[in-house]
Design a protein around this motif. Structure first.
Motif, PDB file in Angstrom:
ATOM      1  N   THR A 144       1.497 -27.467  -6.037  1.00  0.00           N
ATOM      2  CA  THR A 144       0.616 -27.165  -7.165  1.00  0.00           C
ATOM      3  C   THR A 144      -0.596 -26.352  -6.722  1.00  0.00           C
ATOM      4  OG1 THR A 144       1.196 -29.358  -7.925  1.00  0.00           O
ATOM      5  CG2 THR A 144      -0.493 -28.201  -9.165  1.00  0.00           C
ATOM      6  N   VAL A 145      -1.293 -26.828  -5.704  1.00  0.00           N
ATOM      7  CA  VAL A 145      -2.516 -26.116  -5.293  1.00  0.00           C
ATOM      8  C   VAL A 145      -2.178 -24.750  -4.726  1.00  0.00           C
ATOM      9  CG1 VAL A 145      -4.179 -27.966  -5.002  1.00  0.00           C
ATOM     10  CG2 VAL A 145      -2.541 -27.533  -3.194  1.00  0.00           C
ATOM     11  N   PHE A 146      -1.023 -24.674  -4.091  1.00  0.00           N
ATOM     12  CA  PHE A 146      -0.602 -23.393  -3.552  1.00  0.00           C
ATOM     13  C   PHE A 146      -0.455 -22.380  -4.688  1.00  0.00           C
ATOM     14  CE2 PHE A 146       3.009 -20.565  -2.573  1.00  0.00           C
ATOM     15  CZ  PHE A 146       2.440 -19.856  -1.536  1.00  0.00           C
ATOM     16  N   ARG A 147       0.215 -22.816  -5.753  1.00  0.00           N
ATOM     17  CA  ARG A 147       0.386 -21.945  -6.915  1.00  0.00           C
ATOM     18  C   ARG A 147      -0.958 -21.580  -7.521  1.00  0.00           C
ATOM     19  NH1 ARG A 147       5.467 -21.588  -9.476  1.00  0.00           N
ATOM     20  NH2 ARG A 147       7.008 -22.874  -8.430  1.00  0.00           N
ATOM     21  N   GLU A 148      -1.839 -22.551  -7.602  1.00  0.00           N
ATOM     22  CA  GLU A 148      -3.144 -22.280  -8.207  1.00  0.00           C
ATOM     23  C   GLU A 148      -3.915 -21.239  -7.408  1.00  0.00           C
ATOM     24  OE1 GLU A 148      -4.254 -23.192 -11.064  1.00  0.00           O
ATOM     25  OE2 GLU A 148      -2.619 -24.570 -11.533  1.00  0.00           O
ATOM     26  N   SER A 149      -3.932 -21.399  -6.091  1.00  0.00           N
ATOM     27  CA  SER A 149      -4.698 -20.438  -5.299  1.00  0.00           C
ATOM     28  C   SER A 149      -4.031 -19.068  -5.336  1.00  0.00           C
ATOM     29  CB  SER A 149      -4.878 -20.922  -3.849  1.00  0.00           C
ATOM     30  OG  SER A 149      -3.655 -21.349  -3.335  1.00  0.00           O
TER      31      SER A 149
END
Lengths: 789, 174
Positions: free
Chosen positions: A48-53
């Protein structure tokens, strides 16, 4: 052209800021979750955070923000490495990531403007430290997954060092992870573009304006009800007419038969009197039918109006309810910043704490959410600063080293309950007692008498703090007082429970929306004020003799107890007369305190909608806002907590003005003045001048209004403007002089016309005095009036 | 048809006049657009950029516990607007009895309130250079609130300064 481009870019940037803020918030909460999560749970969060960044990076590139892009790229690199288990989350790594996210948060609001050199430097150093992290870890054998992945990552990060490299890093990043998840097609890295979604993004500003307009419909609803009341009154006049008619029917019968007798068999013949009488009878018959028809039409119209009003009522209520739902936000939109807050606060105070949130999906009015943010943040700070012990203390008490703070949101009937609790030390009641004594508002023996349960509410009192030292966070004893004020302003309540050694729990009950509420209308002189019903304990009527002065404070007996009495007119600074024989008081409570307020009259109770006073009146003492009542009149809504504070401040001096009022040379009879003036400001001014001088004042808006009022009551003098719509001052004066009853009434004309002709005309129509506005002077006017009556 | 020809000639002549660019009074001079109003027999003006609208004062609700320059609030199409008596805000002697029948809505991005006036006189342009700033003695208003005074003694007030003045904001705790 340049302007257009600039405007377009500005528009893009505005959209970007909103989007970036969302991504960043998710990154923040993701980081906190990640740190807490067990290793096997991490994969999903990392994803999730990877996608967000990644999305944030893409968005930043589209508006040419190189620094943001580079920073996102570096963060993405770390997440990517975590995804492929090349590196593990160490505390240092999380600190660094938090710092990077913080820095993004700092530079994003200024997006579009040139970065300050120091911000640029910080960004660059963060980028290089993040890159070092991934590169260094890459060197460690056994951590990385495969040669290909490692190569990919290395190339990836060396490629981004010149920020100019536009497409390569993205492309390579795709390669590097594609190896760990080969089935994922490259294009999947972009957040999936939703097909036709079921939602539309609308700015809250637009929605708020819509809500405001819908709330205005409430006024339409109330006026419709009021119109029906007026129609009902009109219908009542028909009944009065019927009664009068019934009384003349016998007389009519007599007349009719007498007329028939005097001219037997001679109808229609030359006798003038009877013929005229017959015409009159015919008219009366027609009149009867006419009035009856009018009445039935009026009743039909009234029935239809009632129906319309009911329909309108339903429609407005539904519209408002739906409109309010549109502005409902889940608690999560507020709570998602909390894990970060807790992490930072705990770290700064050398404590360890986890935050457990539940019920964050529950929706509530955005305006309530905005108002409740500060109180919640304050309670959380309180938990960490006063509640949770240091890890050492906790271990000594056989508690888990990490404290737990819970925020639980649950719906209760049509309200929402928010519980903020900790498993800390609890509130030291002996310290509350000590603080209460130190404050000196209660005598020692009273404080000693208080049970622990009774003592707790004092925690919310301003000036009470159990903290022996004042820290940056708390200790001044103001926080909880503000929490209570804010919650009560929203129409909610707050209470707490505490168990020494095992924790404290604050319970807040909130309304789901900033609802309309009920208010009691009270009258002071000619002015009307509204008091929110939730603060009204009761209303009482008493004789003047029931007021007792105890220790220089006026009190009234209520259920065997003496309740302090304040005069609302004095507190609000609006003029008041001497107390009448029977007095009317309204007992108000807030923050556990009750005071009785003397008013002229308690009118009725009705639904009201609080409106703000506008930007210039940011906060007015004793006034919470205004509302528009059914008649279209704007009425001030009083702020009860303020009133109670003002009453306490006022109490010492209260007895004095009453005494002087009585010693004033009383006029043998109160004289009454009719003020006729079309300008509202002048009308109010003249009203105040005469009112302060001890006259009874009635106002009229023009000559016609004045003449009607003069007919229905007794006055001693008329003070009138000259230029007015419908009937001017000259005409009013001549009408008064021509009227039998009013002919002797003194009339003072106050006018802007200064010419000799006007003055002469005034004298011609019979004015007793002529005052020119430009040289108007209050004592002069009073002197003239005093001489005339 | 000489009539027709005449008509055409006249129209053409008029068109030619209309087509001429209006001669700027004092070419290149900077003009400011103002709204001129009357207050206690004195002429004042605000720059029109700060004037939202002019609203007739029909009803006014006085508020307790406010400074004397706040006359009360009005309901302007559902929005509550506070109204101010500039004379009291500037501590001018309040002489005579004025009508104060008009509300001039002053606003910018951050502030909004109404100002009472006796009458609105004109909306027009005046040359900025015609504003005398060195003669504050012409009016009793403190120089900091003035944009300037024209030769005809029209007092042009500084809307920006008044709107951003902290002392006009009422914020009082009990």
């Amino acid at each position: 052209m340049v302007d257009k481009d600039a405007a377009f870019l500005e528009h893009l940037l505005a959209t970007f800021r909103v989007e970036a803020d969302e991504h960043l918030r998710k990154i923040f909460s993701g980081l906190v979750e990640l740190e807490k999560a067990a290793p096997e749970q991490r994969t999903e969060i990392v994803e999730t955070v990877f996608r967000e960044s990644h999305s944030l990076k893409g968005a930043a590139r589209s508006v040419n923000l190189d620094d943001v892009e580079a920073l996102c790229q570096a963060m993405e690199g770390v997440f990517c490495a975590m995804k492929s288990h090349e590196i593990d989350g160490s505390v240092e790594l999380f600190d660094l990531m938090h710092r990077a996210a913080d820095h993004l948060g700092r530079i994003l609001p200024a997006a579009g403007k040139a970065l300050a050199p120091e911000d640029k430097a910080v960004a660059a150093s963060l980028v290089s430290r993040l890159e070092d992290l991934t590169l260094a870890d890459d060197g460690e054998p056994g951590v990385s997954e495969s040669e290909a992945a490692r190569a990919g990552t290395i190339v990836d990060h060396s490629a981004i060092s010149p920020p100019a490299a536009e497409t390569t890093p993205d492309h390579l990043a795709v390669n590097s992870t594609a190896t760990t998840a080969p089935e994922t097609p490259a294009s999947d890295y972009r957040p999936p573009i939703p097909a036709m979604t079921e939602t539309v993004r609308v700015s809250t500003q637009k929605l708020s304006s819509l809500l405001l307009q819908s709330e205005e419909m409430l006024f339409a609803k109330l006026s419709a009800t009021q119109r029906i009341g007026q129609m009902r009154e009109t219908r009542g006049s028909f009944h009065a007419w019927e009664k009068e008619w019934a009384r003349v029917i016998p007389v009519l019968h007599q007349l009719r038969s007498a007329n028939n007798k005097t001219v037997p068999g001679n109808r229609g013949n030359g006798n003038g009197t009877s013929n005229e009488l017959v015409k009159l009878f015919e008219f009366l018959d027609w009149n009867l039918d006419f009035v009856k028809t009018l009445e039935s039409r009026h009743v039909a119209a009234m029935t239809a109006a009632k129906q319309d009003s009911r329909t309108l009522d339903g429609m407005v209520n539904n519209l408002l309810a739906d409109m309010k739902k549109v502005l409902m936000f889940p608690f999560s939109s507020l709570l998602e910043i909390f894990p970060k807050t807790v992490r930072e606060l705990a770290r700064d105070s050398g404590k360890e704490a986890d935050l457990v949130i539940s019920g964050e999906e529950i929706e509530i009015d955005r305006r309530v959410l905005e108002e409740i943010k500060d109180p919640l943040v304050h309670l959380i700070r309180n938990c960490i600063d006063h509640g949770i012990e240091t890890p050492g203390e906790r271990q000594a008490k056989n508690k888990p080293q990490r404290g737990t703070i819970r925020v639980a949101v649950t719906p209760v009937d049509s309200r929402v309950e928010v519980i903020v609790s900790d498993d800390g030390a609890g509130i030291p009641l002996d310290r509350v007692r000590a603080a209460l004594l130190k404050l000196g508002s209660l005598p020692r023996e009273k404080v000693d008498e208080l049970s622990d349960q009774e003592l707790l509410p004092f925690v919310f009192q301003s000036g009470i703090s159990t903290s022996p030292i004042i820290t940056e966070l708390s200790g001044r004893g103001l926080g909880l007082a503000i929490v209570r004020e804010k919650v009560e302003k929203l129409g909610g309540t707050v209470s707490l429970e505490t168990a020494p050694g095992s924790g404290t729990s604050f319970r807040i009950i909130l309304p789901l929306t900033v609802a309309t509420f009920h208010g009691v209308l009270v009258r002071l002189g000619e002015r009307i004020f509204i008091i929110p019903t939730m603060h009204v304990e009761r209303t009482v009527r008493l004789g003047r003799g029931d007021i007792k002065t105890v220790e220089n404070r006026e009190t009234i007996p209520l259920n065997g107890e003496a309740v302090s009495l304040a005069r609302l007119a004095d507190i609000l600074g609006v003029g008041r007369a001497a107390d009448p024989e029977m007095i009317q008081a309204i007992v108000l409570t807030a923050s556990g305190m009750s005071v009785a307020f003397l008013v002229d009259e308690v009118l009725n109770e009705q639904e009201v909608l609080l409106k703000g006073l506008g930007r210039q009146l940011s906060r007015v003492r004793n006034v919470a806002g205004v509302t528009v009542i059914g008649s279209g009149k704007v009425v001030p809504i009083l702020n009860v907590p303020d009133l109670l504070k003002s009453a306490v401040k006022h109490s010492g001096a209260a007895a004095l003005p009453a005494a002087t009022a009585e010693t004033e040379p009383a006029m043998d009879r109160k004289r009454s003045v009719m003020v006729v003036e079309d300008s509202i400001t002048t009308r109010i001014l003249l009203h105040n001048i005469f009112g302060a001088a001890g006259y009874d004042v009635v106002t009229a808006v023009d000559g016609l209004d004045a003449f009607t009022k003069l007919k229905s009551a007794e006055f001693d003098i008329v003070v009138s403007d000259v230029e007015m719509p419908r009937m001017n001052g000259f005409d009013l004066t001549s009408r008064i002089r021509a009227d039998k009853r009013l002919a002797e009434m003194p009339v003072v004309l106050v006018t802007a016309r200064e010419s000799r002709e006007d003055r002469e005309r005034g004298i011609d129509v019979g004015a007793s005095a002529y005052i020119v506005k430009s040289s108007f002077d209050q004592s002069n006017l009073l002197e003239v009036v005093r001489r005339l009556i | 048809m000489s009539d027709d020809a005449d008509r055409k000639r006249i129209l053409r002549a008029r068109a030619a006049i209309l087509a001429q660019e209006p001669e700027e009074s004092g070419a290149g001079e900077e003009q400011i657009e103002i709204v001129e109003f009357l207050l206690s027999d004195e002429h004042y003006a605000f720059e029109s950029t700060y004037v939202g609208e002019v609203y007739p004062l029909k009803d006014l609700t006085p508020l307790p516990c406010t400074p004397p320059f706040v006359l009360g609030v009005i309901n302007m199409r559902g929005k509550i607007l506070s109204v101010i008596d500039l004379r009291r805000f500037f501590d001018l002697p309040v002489k005579g009895l004025s009508d104060l029948n008009k509300v001039i809505v002053l606003h910018d991005d951050a502030m909004e309130f109404g100002i009472l006036a006796d009458a609105i006189l004109a909306a027009r342009c005046i040359p900025r250079a015609g504003l005398l700033t060195s003669l504050p003695t012409l009016t009793e208003i403190r120089a900091e609130y003035l944009l300037g005074v024209t030769q005809e003694r029209l007092v042009v007030l500084d809307g920006d300064k008044i709107l951003s003045d902290r002392s006009i904001v009422v914020h009082e705790e009990a």
